[in-house]
Design a protein around this motif. Structure first.
Motif, PDB file in Angstrom:
ATOM      1  N   ARG A 160      46.931  -9.750  32.345  1.00  0.00           N
ATOM      2  CA  ARG A 160      45.744  -9.014  31.918  1.00  0.00           C
ATOM      3  C   ARG A 160      45.858  -7.517  32.185  1.00  0.00           C
ATOM      4  O   ARG A 160      45.445  -6.702  31.341  1.00  0.00           O
ATOM      5  N   SER A 161      46.395  -7.121  33.327  1.00  0.00           N
ATOM      6  CA  SER A 161      46.473  -5.693  33.664  1.00  0.00           C
ATOM      7  C   SER A 161      47.259  -4.918  32.606  1.00  0.00           C
ATOM      8  O   SER A 161      46.829  -3.844  32.165  1.00  0.00           O
ATOM      9  N   LEU A 162      48.400  -5.449  32.220  1.00  0.00           N
ATOM     10  CA  LEU A 162      49.192  -4.778  31.188  1.00  0.00           C
ATOM     11  C   LEU A 162      48.504  -4.872  29.832  1.00  0.00           C
ATOM     12  O   LEU A 162      48.452  -3.885  29.086  1.00  0.00           O
ATOM     13  N   ARG A 163      47.962  -6.034  29.524  1.00  0.00           N
ATOM     14  CA  ARG A 163      47.392  -6.271  28.196  1.00  0.00           C
ATOM     15  C   ARG A 163      46.291  -5.298  27.833  1.00  0.00           C
ATOM     16  O   ARG A 163      46.320  -4.670  26.773  1.00  0.00           O
ATOM     17  N   TYR A 164      45.301  -5.143  28.710  1.00  0.00           N
ATOM     18  CA  TYR A 164      44.192  -4.276  28.324  1.00  0.00           C
ATOM     19  C   TYR A 164      44.590  -2.804  28.344  1.00  0.00           C
ATOM     20  O   TYR A 164      44.064  -2.007  27.567  1.00  0.00           O
ATOM     21  N   ASN A 165      45.535  -2.452  29.208  1.00  0.00           N
ATOM     22  CA  ASN A 165      45.982  -1.062  29.207  1.00  0.00           C
ATOM     23  C   ASN A 165      46.739  -0.725  27.924  1.00  0.00           C
ATOM     24  O   ASN A 165      46.588   0.374  27.386  1.00  0.00           O
ATOM     25  N   LEU A 166      47.535  -1.662  27.424  1.00  0.00           N
ATOM     26  CA  LEU A 166      48.226  -1.433  26.153  1.00  0.00           C
ATOM     27  C   LEU A 166      47.247  -1.438  24.981  1.00  0.00           C
ATOM     28  O   LEU A 166      47.364  -0.626  24.057  1.00  0.00           O
ATOM     29  N   GLU A 184      53.243   3.713  25.664  1.00  0.00           N
ATOM     30  CA  GLU A 184      53.433   2.266  25.696  1.00  0.00           C
ATOM     31  C   GLU A 184      54.804   1.868  26.220  1.00  0.00           C
ATOM     32  O   GLU A 184      54.932   0.927  27.026  1.00  0.00           O
ATOM     33  N   LYS A 185      55.844   2.560  25.794  1.00  0.00           N
ATOM     34  CA  LYS A 185      57.192   2.219  26.215  1.00  0.00           C
ATOM     35  C   LYS A 185      57.346   2.350  27.727  1.00  0.00           C
ATOM     36  O   LYS A 185      57.934   1.478  28.383  1.00  0.00           O
ATOM     37  N   LYS A 186      56.815   3.425  28.287  1.00  0.00           N
ATOM     38  CA  LYS A 186      56.904   3.627  29.736  1.00  0.00           C
ATOM     39  C   LYS A 186      56.104   2.559  30.482  1.00  0.00           C
ATOM     40  O   LYS A 186      56.552   2.045  31.520  1.00  0.00           O
ATOM     41  N   MET A 187      54.923   2.235  29.972  1.00  0.00           N
ATOM     42  CA  MET A 187      54.086   1.240  30.629  1.00  0.00           C
ATOM     43  C   MET A 187      54.769  -0.122  30.653  1.00  0.00           C
ATOM     44  O   MET A 187      54.788  -0.819  31.678  1.00  0.00           O
ATOM     45  N   ARG A 188      55.332  -0.517  29.541  1.00  0.00           N
ATOM     46  CA  ARG A 188      56.048  -1.795  29.476  1.00  0.00           C
ATOM     47  C   ARG A 188      57.263  -1.793  30.406  1.00  0.00           C
ATOM     48  O   ARG A 188      57.571  -2.806  31.050  1.00  0.00           O
ATOM     49  N   HIS A 189      57.933  -0.663  30.481  1.00  0.00           N
ATOM     50  CA  HIS A 189      59.121  -0.552  31.331  1.00  0.00           C
ATOM     51  C   HIS A 189      58.761  -0.729  32.807  1.00  0.00           C
ATOM     52  O   HIS A 189      59.446  -1.473  33.533  1.00  0.00           O
ATOM     53  N   ILE A 190      57.710  -0.064  33.264  1.00  0.00           N
ATOM     54  CA  ILE A 190      57.313  -0.165  34.671  1.00  0.00           C
ATOM     55  C   ILE A 190      56.867  -1.578  35.003  1.00  0.00           C
ATOM     56  O   ILE A 190      57.221  -2.127  36.060  1.00  0.00           O
ATOM     57  N   TYR A 191      56.123  -2.183  34.098  1.00  0.00           N
ATOM     58  CA  TYR A 191      55.696  -3.572  34.307  1.00  0.00           C
ATOM     59  C   TYR A 191      56.915  -4.500  34.377  1.00  0.00           C
ATOM     60  O   TYR A 191      56.982  -5.393  35.241  1.00  0.00           O
ATOM     61  N   ALA A 192      57.890  -4.288  33.484  1.00  0.00           N
ATOM     62  CA  ALA A 192      59.098  -5.109  33.473  1.00  0.00           C
ATOM     63  C   ALA A 192      59.883  -4.955  34.778  1.00  0.00           C
ATOM     64  O   ALA A 192      60.453  -5.927  35.292  1.00  0.00           O
ATOM     65  N   LEU A 193      59.927  -3.730  35.312  1.00  0.00           N
ATOM     66  CA  LEU A 193      60.580  -3.513  36.603  1.00  0.00           C
ATOM     67  C   LEU A 193      59.899  -4.333  37.698  1.00  0.00           C
ATOM     68  O   LEU A 193      60.566  -4.882  38.582  1.00  0.00           O
ATOM     69  N   GLY A 194      58.563  -4.392  37.645  1.00  0.00           N
ATOM     70  CA  GLY A 194      57.825  -5.188  38.615  1.00  0.00           C
ATOM     71  C   GLY A 194      58.143  -6.674  38.483  1.00  0.00           C
ATOM     72  O   GLY A 194      58.367  -7.367  39.489  1.00  0.00           O
ATOM     73  N   ARG A 195      58.161  -7.164  37.264  1.00  0.00           N
ATOM     74  CA  ARG A 195      58.500  -8.577  37.053  1.00  0.00           C
ATOM     75  C   ARG A 195      59.916  -8.874  37.554  1.00  0.00           C
ATOM     76  O   ARG A 195      60.161  -9.907  38.199  1.00  0.00           O
ATOM     77  N   GLU A 196      60.828  -7.972  37.254  1.00  0.00           N
ATOM     78  CA  GLU A 196      62.206  -8.153  37.710  1.00  0.00           C
ATOM     79  C   GLU A 196      62.264  -8.226  39.229  1.00  0.00           C
ATOM     80  O   GLU A 196      62.962  -9.071  39.799  1.00  0.00           O
TER      81      GLU A 196
END
Length: 295
Positions: free
Chosen positions: A61-67, A262-274
């Motif tokens: 949800r955090s990523l979804r609504y921000n995007l 958007e690209k930066k936001m997805r990247h930071i989130y992906a780093l967290g998941r990793e």
């Protein structure tokens, strides 16, 4: 500090950092998907506004609504700041969006037994205010808004007889607070890399605009770097003693506090998941060890 054997609960501490906290959100989502739970948690600023989704059990949800609301002037931006004094819209972001557009699961939030604390700063004293948030109603959302209301780009939030701003001003990494509540084994998620040291803010001239009405905020901001670095020293001590598991990004996160790319936001989130996947077994083992100690 309480004796280690008296501290029987495990906790989660989330610092803020604006959109850097998408790194935290990625880790939280992995833990939710893997069924990791805590007895309690405390969030500061974006750590609170993103962390509340952990209690409501809403991964993504955090990523979804921000995007979804990138570039939407109803959500965040200079137009919103000029209109009502808040860079992040008070009404749309905290009351319309979570009840109508990307619905926050207030029922699950309330039913979840995990204690959820948030940190704010009292504008008249400059001291931290800690709130146990058990309901995500209008009042609860106002507390969340207060915790993430950055000075200069936010108007102070009035709730329950208090006037409040961002919790990171007074207590950026509230490990001691949670320990004093009896949480002896804690996981701390930071949004700055190992070795980071905070410097005195270059925005102090702007903060002096607050001097006439909120001198305590100016005083707190003038020494925030000292407070923050002392907290980092304490984290290192607690890590050496085996009381905490410290998680942080491998390098400075290339994203601004109010990023809308958007690209930066997805990247930071992906780093967290990793990072969440990489350290998942370590997290589980740390929490299992805490349970064994408490038997």
């Amino acid at each position: 500090m309480q004796n280690k054997k008296d501290m029987t609960k495990n906790g989660l501490i989330l610092e803020g950092g604006g959109m850097r906290a998408l790194f935290t959100a990625g880790i939280l989502d992995v833990m939710m998907e893997e069924g990791v739970t805590f007895d309690g948690m405390v969030g500061v600023s974006a750590g609170a506004t993103f962390g509340c989704n952990f209690k409501s059990r809403q991964p993504g949800r955090s990523l979804r609504y921000n995007l979804r609301f990138i570039g939407d002037s109803r959500y965040m931006g200079w137009r919103t700041l000029l209109k009502d004094g808040n860079l992040v819209s008070a009404e749309f972001s905290y009351h319309i969006m979570p009840t109508q557009l990307d619905v926050f699961d207030a029922e699950t939030f309330a039913a979840n037994p995990m204690e959820f604390y948030i940190v704010c700063t009292d504008v008249f004293t400059g001291k931290a205010v800690y709130k146990l948030l058990d309901k995500a109603d209008y009042n609860g959302m106002e507390w969340l808004r207060a915790s993430a209301s950055m000075p200069i780009v936010s108007t102070p939030v009035q709730v329950d007889g208090r006037t409040l701003l961002d919790g990171g001003i007074a207590d950026s990494i509230p490990l001691r607070f949670l320990q004093e509540k009896g949480y002896g084994r804690n996981i701390v998620i930071l949004t700055q890399p190992k070795g980071f040291k905070k410097k005195r803010t270059k925005l102090m001239p702007a903060f002096h605009l607050f001097t006439r009405r909120y001198p305590a905020i100016v005083r707190a901001m003038s020494r925030r770097h000292i407070m923050y670095n002392e907290q980092l020293d304490y984290l290192e001590q607690q890590e050496r003693e085996g009381n905490i598991l410290l998680i942080y990004p491998p390098e400075p996160l290339p994203i601004g506090r109010t990023e809308q790319n958007e690209k930066k936001m997805r990247h930071i989130y992906a780093l967290g998941r990793e990072m969440g996947v990489r350290r998942l077994e370590e997290i589980k083992a740390f929490l299992a060890e805490a349970k064994n100690e408490n038997k």
